[in-house]
Design a protein around this motif. Structure first.
Motif, mmCIF file in Angstrom:
data_model
loop_
_atom_site.group_PDB
_atom_site.id
_atom_site.type_symbol
_atom_site.label_atom_id
_atom_site.label_comp_id
_atom_site.label_asym_id
_atom_site.label_seq_id
_atom_site.Cartn_x
_atom_site.Cartn_y
_atom_site.Cartn_z
ATOM 1 N N LYS A 365 0.834 -1.205 0.000
ATOM 2 C CA LYS A 365 0.000 0.000 0.000
ATOM 3 C C LYS A 365 0.869 1.257 0.000
ATOM 4 O O LYS A 365 1.792 1.406 0.795
ATOM 5 N N LEU A 366 0.516 2.143 -0.918
ATOM 6 C CA LEU A 366 1.259 3.401 -1.052
ATOM 7 C C LEU A 366 0.849 4.354 0.070
ATOM 8 O O LEU A 366 -0.334 4.522 0.354
ATOM 9 N N ASN A 367 1.849 4.978 0.703
ATOM 10 C CA ASN A 367 1.565 5.985 1.724
ATOM 11 C C ASN A 367 1.145 7.303 1.083
ATOM 12 O O ASN A 367 1.352 7.514 -0.118
ATOM 13 N N ALA A 368 0.607 8.202 1.899
ATOM 14 C CA ALA A 368 0.113 9.491 1.393
ATOM 15 C C ALA A 368 1.243 10.320 0.773
ATOM 16 O O ALA A 368 1.001 11.138 -0.110
ATOM 17 N N ASP A 369 2.502 10.078 1.215
ATOM 18 C CA ASP A 369 3.623 10.851 0.665
ATOM 19 C C ASP A 369 3.941 10.491 -0.791
ATOM 20 O O ASP A 369 4.729 11.163 -1.449
ATOM 21 N N GLY A 370 3.337 9.387 -1.272
ATOM 22 C CA GLY A 370 3.574 8.973 -2.646
ATOM 23 C C GLY A 370 4.964 8.385 -2.897
ATOM 24 O O GLY A 370 5.275 7.959 -4.000
ATOM 25 N N ARG A 371 5.812 8.351 -1.873
ATOM 26 C CA ARG A 371 7.182 7.847 -2.053
ATOM 27 C C ARG A 371 7.433 6.539 -1.318
ATOM 28 O O ARG A 371 8.311 5.763 -1.686
ATOM 29 N N THR A 372 6.708 6.335 -0.218
ATOM 30 C CA THR A 372 6.978 5.139 0.589
ATOM 31 C C THR A 372 5.751 4.226 0.639
ATOM 32 O O THR A 372 4.628 4.672 0.367
ATOM 33 N N VAL A 373 6.010 2.978 0.987
ATOM 34 C CA VAL A 373 4.918 2.002 1.074
ATOM 35 C C VAL A 373 4.849 1.402 2.476
ATOM 36 O O VAL A 373 5.836 1.426 3.221
ATOM 37 N N ARG A 374 3.663 0.849 2.786
ATOM 38 C CA ARG A 374 3.446 0.301 4.136
ATOM 39 C C ARG A 374 4.027 -1.091 4.293
ATOM 40 O O ARG A 374 3.333 -2.059 4.577
ATOM 41 N N ALA A 375 5.332 -1.175 4.090
ATOM 42 C CA ALA A 375 6.052 -2.427 4.284
ATOM 43 C C ALA A 375 6.488 -2.518 5.726
ATOM 44 O O ALA A 375 6.633 -1.493 6.399
ATOM 45 N N MET A 376 6.696 -3.732 6.210
ATOM 46 C CA MET A 376 7.315 -3.889 7.529
ATOM 47 C C MET A 376 8.207 -5.127 7.519
ATOM 48 O O MET A 376 7.786 -6.202 7.136
ATOM 49 N N ASP A 377 9.453 -4.924 7.884
ATOM 50 C CA ASP A 377 10.402 -6.036 8.001
ATOM 51 C C ASP A 377 10.779 -6.179 9.465
ATOM 52 O O ASP A 377 11.055 -5.186 10.126
ATOM 53 N N VAL A 378 10.772 -7.413 9.946
ATOM 54 C CA VAL A 378 11.219 -7.656 11.318
ATOM 55 C C VAL A 378 12.673 -8.113 11.263
ATOM 56 O O VAL A 378 12.997 -9.097 10.581
ATOM 57 N N LEU A 379 13.532 -7.393 11.956
ATOM 58 C CA LEU A 379 14.958 -7.733 11.992
ATOM 59 C C LEU A 379 15.319 -8.285 13.358
ATOM 60 O O LEU A 379 14.837 -7.795 14.377
ATOM 61 N N VAL A 380 16.173 -9.305 13.347
ATOM 62 C CA VAL A 380 16.635 -9.855 14.629
ATOM 63 C C VAL A 380 18.163 -9.894 14.634
ATOM 64 O O VAL A 380 18.787 -9.953 13.575
ATOM 65 N N PRO A 381 18.754 -9.861 15.835
ATOM 66 C CA PRO A 381 20.209 -9.924 15.937
ATOM 67 C C PRO A 381 20.777 -11.154 15.217
ATOM 68 O O PRO A 381 20.102 -12.181 15.129
#
Ligand code: 4AD
Ligand code: MG
Length: 462
Positions: A365-381
């Protein structure tokens, strides 16, 4: 007499009861009058010690042929052990050998072999402590995953393995064809896929997500858990060409709900593991990573950090750290950047959101800024990305527009676009790489050692 699993026997009292076990000899130690066999049946990391009185002629004759790797049945009495390593042992009355294991040929003689060497004998490595423990942990974690989703009313959906669409739009797919590769039929100078088995170009799936979404927009909460395939030419310790992925997909859910689900999910399965596999986890904690139990315990109690990609870039820039790959807004985070963020800056799992649209898949999904998307990555050590997910673009026109921008043909995805034409809803999901998970919870360094038969670039012996 019916044989019992060794793990069940080891917790029984040493009351002299009669028992029978089946298993493979791990080691054999002999003194003048007595022989000790360490026997494993794979039911637990712990072996049973079988004590054989060599003054008994028929037992002594049997024992002579038994060497490391031989398969045996042993019947006898469960007694208190003289040794300090175990509480009980089996005083043998009868021993039967199913199959010998010639000492000059069986490759698992030493107590410890390198993981590189064991990869060359992947058909035998499950007989070592480490690979037996990994197999049990994989099994238990699979159960934990089903348990988590089933308890929460998710429906397990079996998405296809052969597919006509590229989910990630990254073109890293293995082709499936019955056309003769030397002389494929052509039409107007290109391969005529109408002649192929499916009448069109087909591949092995890189993710069950797109088909998963079709079920989530009918059943509300679903998950898939199956094999996925990527023809990435990445020769690293965290990439496989064939790996298992867990993918929940939830209707009426946004990126916040998606992050909450991912965090709750990881904590649930880590808790499960510490509760259900204490012996195997103690083994990994002693032999593989001295911090692993402490790390998992800490994570279960922690609150995952949540920051945007833009914030992550600024933290990396301010860190003064020298990276192999430059840090710049717009380029993808490399594993060294991900690790720095979770290991050095926050010292716990971090969820990064709102990535530049150029480095993420078309469906986000495109954010309102038109540049970023609603991605989410989970990072672990130690590992970096373990989960990748997003809120999906639910707007028909925007989704179609993204496809065109990325040179994907909307006609190939007509059924996926239909979900946005008929009763579209906000929805979100994520994918957890099952082998990355197993790597993380066991402390194993190389992903090739947490799947029975790793498939990677130029590796396909078994
Ligand atoms: O981030 P990825 O590419 O996301 C997807 O495929 C989405 N369709 C998931 C979704 O939203 N339903 O992959 C998801 C996870 C990664 O975070 C990583 O853990 C694992 O899959 N993964 C791999 N594991 C081993 N070998 C590889 N080559 C992998 N590529 C991805
Ligand atoms: Mg990803």
């Amino acid at each position: 007499m019916k044989a019992q699993q060794i793990k069940e026997i080891l917790v029984l009292p040493s009351d002299g009861r009669e028992i029978t076990i089946n298993g493979w000899v791990r080691t054999k130690r002999e003194s003048k009058n007595v022989c000790f066999l360490e026997v494993s049946d794979g039911s637990s990391i712990n072996n049973i010690q079988v004590v054989v009185d060599l003054s008994n002629k028929s037992l002594a004759d049997q024992i002579e042929r038994i060497t490391t790797g031989a398969s045996i049945k042993a019947c006898g009495f469960l007694v208190a052990s003289q040794g300090s390593e175990q509480a009980v042992e089996l005083a043998a009355k009868e021993i039967y050998m199913y199959g010998a294991s010639p000492a000059d040929e069986y490759p698992l003689q030493k107590k410890r072999h390198s993981f590189e060497f064991l990869r060359e004998i992947a058909h035998l490595r499950a007989r070592t402590n480490t690979f037996g423990a990994i197999a049990r942990v994989r099994s238990s974690m699979s159960f934990a995953i089903h348990s988590f989703f089933q308890e929460r009313g998710f429906v397990y959906v079996h998405t296809p393995i052969i597919t006509g669409s590229d989910c990630e739009g990254a073109g890293q797919m293995f082709q499936v064809t019955t056309l003769p590769i030397e002389t494929p039929p052509t039409k107007d100078g290109t391969i005529d896929y109408f002649e192929d088995f499916f009448g069109k170009k087909a591949s092995l799936t890189v993710s069950g997500q797109l088909e998963g979404e079709t079920y989530a927009t009918a059943l509300s909460r679903i998950y898939t858990f199956g094999p996925t395939f990527r023809a990435e030419n990445s020769n690293t310790s965290r990439h496989l060409a064939e790996f298992w992925m867990v993918e929940p997909e939830v209707a009426f859910c946004d990126i916040q709900g998606d992050m909450d689900l991912a965090e709750e999910f990881l904590k649930y399965i880590f808790t499960w593991l510490l509760d259900r596999c204490p012996d195997d986890m103690n083994f990994f904690n002693t032999r593989i990573d001295k911090e692993i139990i402490a790390t998992l315990t800490r994570i279960i109690k922690s609150r995952f950090e949540r920051i945007t990609y833009t914030k992550a870039i600024s933290l990396l820039e301010k860190s003064g750290q020298c990276f192999e790959f430059p840090v710049a807004w717009g380029s993808d985070l490399q594993s060294e950047h991900e690790r720095y963020i979770t290991e050095k800056i926050f010292k716990k799992p971090v969820i990064i959101t709102d990535y530049p649209k150029e480095i993420k898949a078309f469906y986000m999904k495109l954010n309102a800024d038109g540049r970023t998307v609603r991605a989410m990555d989970v990072l672990v050590p130690r590992l970096g990305e373990i989960i990748g997910g997003s809120e999906r673009e639910a707007d028909y026109e925007k989704l179609k527009g993204r496809m065109i921008e990325l040179n994907l043909n909307p006609n190939d995805y007509w059924w996926y676009l239909d979900l946005r034409r008929f009763g579209t809803v906000p929805h979100a999901g994520f994918g957890l790489g099952f082998e990355r998970l197993i790597q993380f919870v066991t402390g194993m360094q190389n992903i090739r050692d947490v799947i029975p038969y790793p498939r990677c670039v130029k590796t396909l012996e078994f």
